[in-house]
Enzyme design. Sequence first.
Site, PDB file in Angstrom:
ATOM      1  CE  LYS A  55      -7.172  -1.000   1.723  1.00  0.00           C
ATOM      2  NZ  LYS A  55      -7.710   0.224   2.088  1.00  0.00           N
TER       3      LYS A  55
ATOM      4  CG  HIS B 221      -3.936  -0.835  -2.011  1.00  0.00           C
ATOM      5  ND1 HIS B 221      -4.773   0.663  -2.009  1.00  0.00           N
ATOM      6  CD2 HIS B 221      -3.838  -1.972  -0.682  1.00  0.00           C
ATOM      7  CE1 HIS B 221      -4.391   0.189   0.041  1.00  0.00           C
ATOM      8  NE2 HIS B 221      -4.333  -0.714   0.623  1.00  0.00           N
TER       9      HIS B 221
ATOM     10  CB  SER C 265      -0.933  -0.366   1.463  1.00  0.00           C
ATOM     11  OG  SER C 265      -0.089  -0.296   2.192  1.00  0.00           O
TER      12      SER C 265
HETATM   13  C1  LIG Z   1      -2.930  -3.884   2.713  1.00  0.00           C
HETATM   14  C2  LIG Z   1      -4.205  -3.855   3.314  1.00  0.00           C
HETATM   15  N1  LIG Z   1      -4.640  -4.602   3.969  1.00  0.00           N
HETATM   16  C3  LIG Z   1      -6.428  -4.283   5.103  1.00  0.00           C
HETATM   17  C4  LIG Z   1      -6.849  -3.482   5.257  1.00  0.00           C
HETATM   18  C5  LIG Z   1      -7.742  -3.015   5.540  1.00  0.00           C
HETATM   19  O1  LIG Z   1      -8.821  -2.981   5.115  1.00  0.00           O
HETATM   20  P1  LIG Z   1     -10.508  -2.501   5.500  1.00  0.00           P
HETATM   21  O2  LIG Z   1     -10.779  -0.778   5.124  1.00  0.00           O
HETATM   22  O3  LIG Z   1     -11.611  -3.063   5.018  1.00  0.00           O
HETATM   23  O4  LIG Z   1     -10.828  -2.600   7.318  1.00  0.00           O
HETATM   24  C6  LIG Z   1      -6.011  -2.428   3.498  1.00  0.00           C
HETATM   25  C7  LIG Z   1      -6.715  -1.118   4.630  1.00  0.00           C
HETATM   26  O5  LIG Z   1      -5.857   0.001   4.841  1.00  0.00           O
HETATM   27  C8  LIG Z   1      -4.862  -2.433   3.429  1.00  0.00           C
HETATM   28  O6  LIG Z   1      -4.257  -1.443   2.485  1.00  0.00           O
END
Ligand SMILES: Cc1ncc(COP(=O)(O)O)c(C=O)c1O
Length: 396
Positions: free
Chosen positions: A243, A212, A184
């Site tokens: 997202k 992502h 990310s």
């Molecule tokens: C790589 C990754 N995994 C998991 C999450 C968490 O997802 P959620 O927004 O559905 O809690 C995020 C969100 O920031 C993320 O970037």
Amino acid sequence: MNNQLQNDLKAELEEMQGKNLLWNPRTLEGPSGARTMIEGREMVVLCSNNYLGLSNSRILKKAAIDAIKKYGAGSGSVRPIAGTMDLHIKLEETIAKFKGTEDAIYYNSGFTANSGAIPALVREGDIIISDELNHGSIIDGVRLTKGERTIYKHKDMGELEARLKEAKTKNPKRVLVITDGVFSMDGDIAPLDRIVELAEQYGACTYVDDAHGDGVLGENGRGITNHFKLEGRVDMDMGTFSKGFGTMGGYIAGTSTLKKYLLNKSRTWLLTGSHPPATVAASIASLELLDRSDKLVKKLWRNTKSFKKRLKELGFDTGASETPIIPIMTYDEEKAAQMSRRLFEEGVYALPIVFPMVAKGKARIRTMMSADHSREDLDFAIEKIEKIGKELSLVK
Ligand SMILES: Cc1ncc(COP(=O)(O)O)c(C=O)c1O
């Protein structure tokens, strides 16, 4: 409030403020989109994960409204008691179909999917091998397990193999390799094909977080497993609706045995109220829309390619980006903060990413593309980025 506690909290906040580590989130005065209102001004948004613009889609909104009319505003219970509606089941079937797996389990968020499923899957005597740049929700999930944890250098397949060999000598019951699909902060893609090959070679299991990659990679945005043609070979295909899919909720796609196990063992599934019907119905509509058409995914990639090309032509360093997450490297922490402030004054909302979110000396402005950005939005953003990049001597 207890006086001592109040004073301690204040002191800690002041210390964080001194190090420039305090969050002070801006408030959106309209829907999330390529443009929105902030502090009474229209801004071009470059920091949302709404990759396909689906959060404000007419089709998703209609599905949510229809579901409220039929099922009400809330679900009334946790999933295992009276909080599973036929809508939740339909969503899980739709996820499985979209991801090409036997079944799927839907959690309230990606965060709770990781922090619930990982401790459920890893027992005492098991070993986890995790990429050093994995997301915080994976790190927290790993912290909750009783297993042994090892980390390998970011995307370093030589080191992953060494860790797998080392693990084998300990004769564990289970070894789990965990990686983000798209990282990310840098927007680079995990070499999932190599990771799966190595895991298979050493008898380990694989867990990918496709937060992502959902809506971004693969045919019609089916994600990283589809991108590398690895269907049926990734044990836990985890992702989020928050997202690219435009709504909210996490999931793990895999076999029906995996689903049955997780719904009996993950505390973050068992012990929390289930998602309201509106979110669930909009999530189904989102996957059905993507299944029907890849128009938005194609537009996202056209925007991504042209924006990155223009940044590079201007002389900006976009780091390791291979996806719609495009960092503009400043390296210097203060320059990143200054650039974000100046962009905001000029009508562009983009956030600085600094230590401890990334290593010291790797500061950047992180921009993210959306299919919702028009040509005019991106022309405007590029013009402002060029102007401020020159002011800060990032480019000539
Ligand atoms: C790589 C990754 N995994 C998991 C999450 C968490 O997802 P959620 O927004 O559905 O809690 C995020 C969100 O920031 C993320 O970037």
